[in-house]
Design a protein around this motif. Structure first.
Motif, short mmCIF file in Angstrom:
data_model
loop_
_atom_site.label_atom_id
_atom_site.label_comp_id
_atom_site.label_asym_id
_atom_site.label_seq_id
_atom_site.Cartn_x
_atom_site.Cartn_y
_atom_site.Cartn_z
N LEU A 9 0.95 -1.17 0.13
CA LEU A 9 0.14 0.02 0.07
C LEU A 9 0.88 1.37 0.02
O LEU A 9 0.39 2.36 -0.83
N LEU A 12 1.87 1.85 -3.54
CA LEU A 12 0.85 2.55 -4.37
C LEU A 12 0.68 3.86 -3.74
O LEU A 12 0.44 4.68 -4.80
N PRO A 72 -0.22 -6.47 -8.15
CA PRO A 72 -1.05 -5.67 -8.37
C PRO A 72 -0.88 -4.01 -8.30
O PRO A 72 -0.84 -3.24 -9.26
N SER A 73 -0.13 -3.72 -7.21
CA SER A 73 0.32 -2.40 -7.09
C SER A 73 1.46 -2.01 -7.79
O SER A 73 1.19 -0.87 -8.08
N HIS A 89 -5.38 -6.10 -13.05
CA HIS A 89 -5.38 -6.61 -11.77
C HIS A 89 -6.65 -6.41 -11.12
O HIS A 89 -7.73 -5.81 -11.90
N TRP A 93 -7.56 -2.30 -6.31
CA TRP A 93 -6.29 -1.44 -6.09
C TRP A 93 -6.50 -0.23 -6.77
O TRP A 93 -6.02 0.85 -6.36
N THR A 94 -7.32 -0.19 -8.07
CA THR A 94 -7.82 1.13 -8.56
C THR A 94 -8.87 1.88 -7.60
O THR A 94 -8.33 3.19 -7.73
N GLN A 298 -13.86 -5.53 -0.14
CA GLN A 298 -12.71 -4.88 0.35
C GLN A 298 -13.12 -3.78 1.63
O GLN A 298 -12.30 -3.44 2.41
N ASN A 303 -10.00 -2.49 3.48
CA ASN A 303 -8.86 -1.79 2.59
C ASN A 303 -9.44 -0.61 1.75
O ASN A 303 -8.89 0.08 1.46
#
Length: 326
Positions: A9, A12, A72-73, A89, A93-94, A298, A303
């Protein structure tokens, strides 16, 4: 486990910060070329490989280069930094990046089912998720959707992670302890699930059937992406998805070429399972329901703070163009 999640994280967040101070000008496509950064080389991402190997991007006048980021990040960071036009991914994450202020959204569907299965030894008595109580369960190291969904299913059935002896292992290695008899139950992606079946194990729960539409993996891009390149890319993906539904034999052949190190019969079984259970979508559209179900997972894990706004987070323009071009 927690340290690894924080590091991902943090990486990212850094990429988001870099994106925020960059000049927001559209990328100019040189000879209509595009770069996509995928999190991993994964059987889940077969629609992308079909679009490339089947010539569907070429048909749209687009030369696509595929890169593998390793996480993914890292894949999303490639888009935020400008080294890739698109990333592949989980859309969560987006959503996290957008929530932090990044100018990114989702432009096409790739995986529309919760592509996770619970596999058990052949002599296990298994009638429901409650049968895992007190058992040693092998699953992928967090953060990963397979383990997250396993926790979600237990919670929905009045259980908690403390009710099992969870053995978290690197993704892709779940089959080892299961076959060795160190555990009688494992939570797995494909092709792991069908590798286990080939060794006599049985699939006892399929998350695709449990949850239905689920935005599991998708194409992301910056809002400043070249619109012509993005439109061509999504049209290529749409043609690949339609091809997969109508031409399973040719789809299996592409999958076997993409994964030459796997037993061809395992590849065939895994792809057929994902086609039959709706893991591979019939088109590039993402419905509000699919997004909501995925993001709820999530949010429950902490998250994500809230559901992203569907009308702005899912870029419908490219999707509508692709669907209209049929």
């Amino acid at each position: 486990m927690a340290i690894r999640a924080r590091r991902m994280l943090a990486a990212l967040t850094t990429a988001v910060a870099m994106s925020a101070v960059s000049i927001a000008t559209p990328a100019v496509a040189a000879d209509k070329k595009a770069v996509i950064s995928q999190a991993f080389q994964s059987m889940l991402y077969l629609p992308l490989y079909v679009a490339i190997d089947g010539g569907f991007f070429t048909k749209e006048g687009l030369d696509v280069t595929k890169q593998t980021a390793g996480s993914p990040s890292a894949a999303l960071s490639a888009v935020l930094s400008g080294s890739a036009d698109f990333s592949l991914h989980g859309p969560e994450w987006t959503a996290v990046a957008a929530e932090k202020g990044a100018d990114v959204d989702v432009i096409a569907n790739v995986v529309n089912g919760a592509a996770v299965w619970i596999v058990a030894s052949p002599d296990s008595k298994f009638s429901s998720i409650k049968d895992v109580k007190g058992q040693t369960v092998v699953s992928g190291q967090m953060p990963t959707t397979s383990t997250s969904l396993f926790f979600k299913l237990m919670k929905e059935n009045g259980m908690s992670p403390a009710d099992v002896k969870l053995s978290q292992v690197p993704l892709g290695s779940e089959i080892g302890p299961l076959v060795a008899g160190q555990s009688r139950i494992a939570v797995m992606y494909e092709p792991g699930a069908d590798q286990a079946v080939a060794k006599g194990m049985k699939v006892v729960i399929g998350f695709p059937k449990l949850y239905g539409e689920y935005a599991f993996s998708a194409i992301s891009a910056k809002r400043s992406v070249d619109p012509d390149v993005a439109a061509r890319f999504v049209k290529g993906m749409e043609q690949a998805l339609v091809f997969m539904q109508n031409n399973p034999t040719e789809t299996l052949a592409i999958a076997r070429r993409e994964f030459p190190g796997l037993d061809p019969e395992v590849v065939n079984a895994a792809v057929k399972r994902m086609l039959n259970e709706g893991v591979y979508p019939k088109n590039v559209d993402i419905t509000p329901k699919a997004l909501t179900v995925a993001m709820d997972t999530q949010i429950s894990l902490g998250n994500l703070k809230q559901q992203p706004k569907y009308t702005t987070f899912i870029e419908q323009n490219y999707i509508h163009q692709a669907l209209a071009a049929k």
